[in-house]
Design a protein around this motif. Structure first.
Motif, short mmCIF file in Angstrom:
data_model
loop_
_atom_site.label_atom_id
_atom_site.label_comp_id
_atom_site.label_asym_id
_atom_site.label_seq_id
_atom_site.Cartn_x
_atom_site.Cartn_y
_atom_site.Cartn_z
N TRP A 1 0.87 -1.18 0.00
CA TRP A 1 0.00 0.00 0.00
C TRP A 1 0.91 1.22 0.00
CZ3 TRP A 1 -3.14 1.84 4.86
CH2 TRP A 1 -3.83 3.01 4.53
N GLY A 2 0.93 1.95 -1.11
CA GLY A 2 1.84 3.07 -1.23
C GLY A 2 3.28 2.60 -1.15
N GLU A 3 4.06 3.20 -0.27
CA GLU A 3 5.46 2.80 -0.10
C GLU A 3 5.62 1.72 0.97
OE1 GLU A 3 7.87 3.86 -2.09
OE2 GLU A 3 6.25 4.91 -3.15
N ARG A 4 4.53 1.32 1.61
CA ARG A 4 4.61 0.37 2.72
C ARG A 4 4.17 -1.03 2.24
NH1 ARG A 4 4.55 0.70 8.38
NH2 ARG A 4 4.43 2.97 8.20
N SER A 5 5.04 -1.99 2.44
CA SER A 5 4.71 -3.38 2.15
C SER A 5 4.39 -4.11 3.45
CB SER A 5 5.89 -4.08 1.45
OG SER A 5 6.14 -3.50 0.19
#
Length: 295
Positions: A225-229
């Motif tokens: 999600w966005g830059e967060r895995s």
């Protein structure tokens, strides 16, 4: 309740506290013949639906069949769709571990371990009955009135990874992107995760965008999600671990995952991260509030 095609919806027990726990109210809670593996969300006949993949095996480990349980989250009911392949004009059980799911409209992508990613068409799910239904379910039950739903494989997509699991990718604003994370389960820390764009057209395949080696053993699922895995890690008969952050800098979360944790799926509309546990008597499909992860 009969829906659709005369197929019976079966109940699922749903408990809500800090998380949503779904538990099976049949022998699938403890059987050693069927094992749950993958999870994702989509829309089935206009209803918000959770998909959970299963594979069936004999007690000696010989593969028999695979299926996807479709759970209506509003009604706490589920029905099963068998997965099949067509060989020589006949349908055969899909010999697939189904370790992860990625659901895009009518396209269902299923991780096939050492055989890439398999695609199934949910727009052409059909009803079968009798001996064919029993065979595709890997069952020896008798009775001509046995009926089942079946989805047939449309394509095999080669991928230069051991395709243990597959998960979807979302933009920062929560919009789904035509991308997936495909990763490897390894007992050591050599497992890799690659991000790929979806196949387009009749001859298209998964196109690799980037690849990472997080250095985490026993990875079971990954989404972004966005830059967060988010990456799940199993630990035998102990609670699993959730890792979050960029793939090259994942940090372990204080929130535990179920014992025998498997795949991951993001439900950004409702604000949950979904996962499941595979071990008999400990099987649960859990929705973890994203708010509890300090995002």
């Amino acid at each position: 309740m009969l829906w659709p095609f005369g197929t019976t919806w079966r109940p699922v027990r749903q408990k809500r506290r800090d998380a949503i726990d779904l538990r099976w109210l049949t022998a699938r809670s403890w059987t050693r013949r069927w094992y749950p593996q993958g999870v994702d969300l989509g829309v089935w006949h206009g209803r918000r639906t959770l998909a959970v993949s299963w594979f069936r095996q004999r007690l000696d480990g010989h593969h028999l069949a695979s299926r996807v349980a479709l759970v209506d989250l509003d009604r706490s009911r589920h029905l099963d769709v068998l997965l099949a392949v067509e060989e020589g004009g006949e349908l055969q059980p899909a010999p697939i571990h189904a370790g992860g799911l990625a659901w895009f409209g009518d396209r269902l992508f299923v991780a096939a371990t050492r055989d890439g990613i398999w695609e199934f068409d949910l727009a052409r799910v059909r009803r079968i009955r009798g001996a064919l239904a029993r065979r595709l379910a890997g069952s020896t039950r008798c009775g001509p009135r046995v009926t089942a739903l079946v989805a047939v494989r449309t394509r095999v997509h080669p991928v230069a990874l051991r395709c243990s699991y597959i998960g979807r990718v979302f933009d920062t604003d929560g919009s789904p992107l035509p991308r997936v994370l495909i990763g490897e389960y390894r007992r050591d820390d050599s497992g890799r995760i690659g991000e790929f764009s979806l196949p387009e057209g009749d001859g298209g395949g998964f196109t690799e965008i980037e690849r990472a080696a997080p250095g985490i053993p026993r990875m079971q699922g990954a989404v972004r999600w966005g830059e967060r895995s988010f990456v799940s890690q199993s630990d035998l008969l102990r609670p699993g671990a959730l890792w979050t952050g960029p793939l090259d800098g994942l940090k372990r979360s204080a929130v535990p995952l179920p014992v025998g944790c498997e795949d991951l799926a993001l439900d950004l509309d409702a604000g949950y991260l979904w996962t499941l546990g595979e071990h008999p008597w400990k099987r649960v499909v859990r929705g973890i509030p994203l708010a509890s992860l300090d995002l």
